[in-house]
Design a protein around this motif. Sequence first.
Motif, PDB file in Angstrom:
ATOM      1  N   GLU A 198      -5.884   0.668  -7.925  1.00 18.57           N
ATOM      2  CA  GLU A 198      -4.909  -0.152  -7.305  1.00 18.57           C
ATOM      3  C   GLU A 198      -4.779  -0.502  -5.974  1.00 18.57           C
ATOM      4  N   LEU A 199      -5.365   0.371  -5.082  1.00 18.12           N
ATOM      5  CA  LEU A 199      -5.427   0.285  -3.810  1.00 18.12           C
ATOM      6  C   LEU A 199      -6.672  -0.700  -3.158  1.00 18.12           C
ATOM      7  N   LEU A 233       1.384   7.599 -11.564  1.00 20.91           N
ATOM      8  CA  LEU A 233      -0.190   7.265 -11.481  1.00 20.91           C
ATOM      9  C   LEU A 233      -1.201   8.539 -10.958  1.00 20.91           C
ATOM     10  N   GLN A 238       0.822  -1.302   0.029  1.00 23.69           N
ATOM     11  CA  GLN A 238       0.024   0.075  -0.037  1.00 23.69           C
ATOM     12  C   GLN A 238       0.700   1.407  -0.005  1.00 23.69           C
ATOM     13  N   GLU A 244      -4.596   9.935  -9.124  1.00 27.23           N
ATOM     14  CA  GLU A 244      -5.362   9.551  -8.179  1.00 27.23           C
ATOM     15  C   GLU A 244      -6.388   8.415  -8.525  1.00 27.23           C
ATOM     16  N   GLU A 268      -6.381   6.129 -10.959  1.00 28.11           N
ATOM     17  CA  GLU A 268      -5.543   4.883 -10.963  1.00 28.11           C
ATOM     18  C   GLU A 268      -4.976   4.294  -9.688  1.00 28.11           C
ATOM     19  N   LYS A 269      -4.401   5.200  -8.619  1.00 26.72           N
ATOM     20  CA  LYS A 269      -4.178   4.619  -7.344  1.00 26.72           C
ATOM     21  C   LYS A 269      -5.182   4.127  -6.420  1.00 26.72           C
ATOM     22  N   CYS A 297       2.246   1.748  -3.598  1.00 27.09           N
ATOM     23  CA  CYS A 297       1.529   2.323  -4.542  1.00 27.09           C
ATOM     24  C   CYS A 297       1.310   3.717  -4.378  1.00 27.09           C
ATOM     25  N   ASN A 298       1.005   4.088  -2.923  1.00 26.75           N
ATOM     26  CA  ASN A 298       0.727   5.843  -2.519  1.00 26.75           C
ATOM     27  C   ASN A 298       1.857   6.570  -3.146  1.00 26.75           C
TER      28      ASN A 298
END
Length: 668
Positions: free
Chosen positions: A235-236, A227, A218, A229, A231-232, A221-222
Motif C-alpha cells: 500500500e505504501l 494489515l 503514509q 507488513e 500488505e503495508k 497506513c503505517n
Amino acid sequence: MHFLPSELVQAPPDFVRKMASGAPSLDSLLRNTTLDDHKQILQACNASLKQSKKAVGILHAKVVALLKLERYDDALRVLEDGGEGLKDVARLERSYALYRTGQLREARDIAQGVDDDRGARHVEAQASYRIEDFEHSAKLYDDLRKTHAPIDNEENDIRINSGATDAQLEWSGHGDIVQRKKPGREDLEAFELAYNAACASIARGELAQGEVLLRRSQDLCNALEDLTENEKIAELLPIRVQQLYVLIRLGKSEDARLLASEISSHDLADASTQMVAHSNSISASAEIKNPYLPHRILHAATPLPATDKLFTFQSNRMEENRLVLDLLISKYRGVTKSTLKTLANNPLSSTSSHQNTISTLHAAARAQCQLGKASIKHMLPLLDKRPLDVGFVMVIVQLYILTNNYGSAANVLESFLKHFEASTSPNDQDVRFAPGLVATVVSLYTLQGRTKQIKTELTKASNYWRHKLKPPKSLLQAAGVALLQSNSPEDQATAREIFTTLHQQDQSSKINTAGYVAAHALSTSSISDESKSLTATSRLIAGIDISALEEAGVLQPGPNADALAASRKRALDEKPKPAKKRLRKSRLPKDYDPSKTPDPERWLPLKDRSSYRPKGKKGRQKVATLTQGGVEKGGEAGAGSTGKSGEGVVKAAGGGAAKAKNKKKPKK
C-alpha cells in the motif's frame, strides 16, 4: 522529460456480497447446509450439475462462487454455456465479470440495463471510471451517497471511489465539475481518502498541500494494525511513487533522487505503477550522462494487460518521454515518422496539450535539436505546409525569442492568428482566442511597448469569451484591467460588464472585487459594501517611506521597448566582426612634388631599373650580357634580326674582334 502522477486509489466493489446474499437457493441438496468456503460451494454446485446440467439456479450459484474465487474467465465461460436464460438472471454477475476482465464498455452497457439495483450502479460507476467517463461516474457516486447503504462499509467505499473520481476530473481538465475543492476532516481519517485528496490537490497545482496529505496518508497506513507488513509495503509503494512526482515538481532534486533510490519498482503489484515508477526515477536523475541506458529501460517495459491500463494523461506522458529519449540518442528520422503518424490522425488546429507537444517534438526532430538561426532556417519552409499547427508555430516563436528577435516572433504569431479570423468553425475560433495564445501575443506586445495592440487583442478575446458557458476567468480579468486604463467611455462600460459578471460568479475573489469597485467608482456610489472587503489603503502603504521617495525624485522614463529591441544584439546569431586596421600616416620624401609624375620603376630593385649604370669596365661588360635586349654569347644578336635565320644579322661582336686583331701594336 515528463514525470507522471501515480495511480489513484479505488476501493474494490462491495456489491459481490450483495450478489451472494441475493442469490437464489441452490437445490434441496444445499438448502439445509451451511457452507462458508466458496470452494466447497463450487464443488457442491458441480456435483449437483451432474444430475441437472441446465439448472439455472445452480449455475447462478456457481457463477457467484467463481467470482468470489476471482476466477472471472471461468465465470464468463459458465455464463456463455448457460444460455440466454442464465444471462438474463445473472446480468449483474456478468457485467462484473466483464469489468474484471477488461471488457469495460460491454460491462457498463449491461449494468445500465439492470434497473433498481445498487450493485449494478457500482459496476456502471467503476466501468465508467475506467473508460474515463469521469463525469458520469461522479454523478453515479453522488446518487449512491444520497441513498442509504444497506451493506456494511459501503459508504466508506463510496467516499473513496468518489474522491478518486474527483481527482481524475481535475487531471482531465474538468475541475469545474468538482464540488469540493478543499479536503475536509473526513479526508484525514483513512489513508485512501487522504491519498485521493492529495491527488486532487496535485492536479490543481497545489503541490505543497498535496505533499502534506501524502505524508498524512503514509502515517495512517503505517498505523493500521489489521494489515501485515507485506500488505503495508504494497500500500505504501504507490504513495511513495506519488511523493517522488511531487518532489520533482517542487524542485527538491536531492530529496527526489534519495527517494527514487529507495523505491523498488519490482515490489509494485500493478504493472502500470511500475511503469510510472521507472519513468519518474529517470526524471529524478541529475543528468542523463548515457541516454542509451534510460532509453533501454523505458522501452523494455512489459506491455500492460487489458485490466491494468494507464489513463490517457499518463499514457500521453509516457509517449512523450519515449520520444524525448529517442531525440537524445539522435533518432531524428524515427521521431519524425512517429510524430507525423500521430499528427495525421488529428486536426492541425487544436489546443490539446499532448498534440501540441507532439508537434514540438516533431519540430525538434526536423531541426535535429539545433537552436538559433540554423534551426529557424529549417522551420520556416515547413511552416507553409503546416500553417495551422499550434505547436509548430510556438516553437518558431520561441526560437525568435531566444535570439531576442521579438518583432519577428510577433509577426509570425500575428500571421498565424489571421488564418483563423476568416474561419467560421467553432473549433478554429476556440484556438484563435485560446488563453495561452492570447497571453503570448500580449507578452510580445508588452516587450515591444505596443499598448494599443494589447488593448485591442484583449478586447477581441473578452468579446468572444464573455458569452460562452465556461469563459476563462484569468483572461477576462486581464481584459478588464486593460480596459479600465482606457479613457474611452465604451471601454469603461465593457470593463464594468466584465467585472460585474465575474463578481457575481465568485465574490470571494479579491481581483474580481477590486475590479468591480474600480469599474463602478465613477458611475455609482453603491459599492461601499464591496470596498470594505478589500484591504485598506493604509495597510497597503504602511511599509512605504514617503519622504525617501520624495528625496529620490521622479524616475524618468527610459527608451521604449522598440528602441531597446532594435539596439539589443542577437546573441545566438551574432558573428565576431573583424578588427579595424590601423592606418599609418603616409611617409613622403622631403622633395616630393605632387605635380611631377612618379617614377614607375621606383618599386624595382636598383639593378633592375633601365637607368641603372654600373661602375667600372668589367661591370659594363657584364651587364651587356644580362640586360634585356643585349647581345648574346656566340655571336647571335636578337635585336637586329630580320626574321630569317642567318640572314641580315649584324655581327657586332665579331667585327670588333677583327678590328682589334688587325690593329697594329704600338711601338714601345
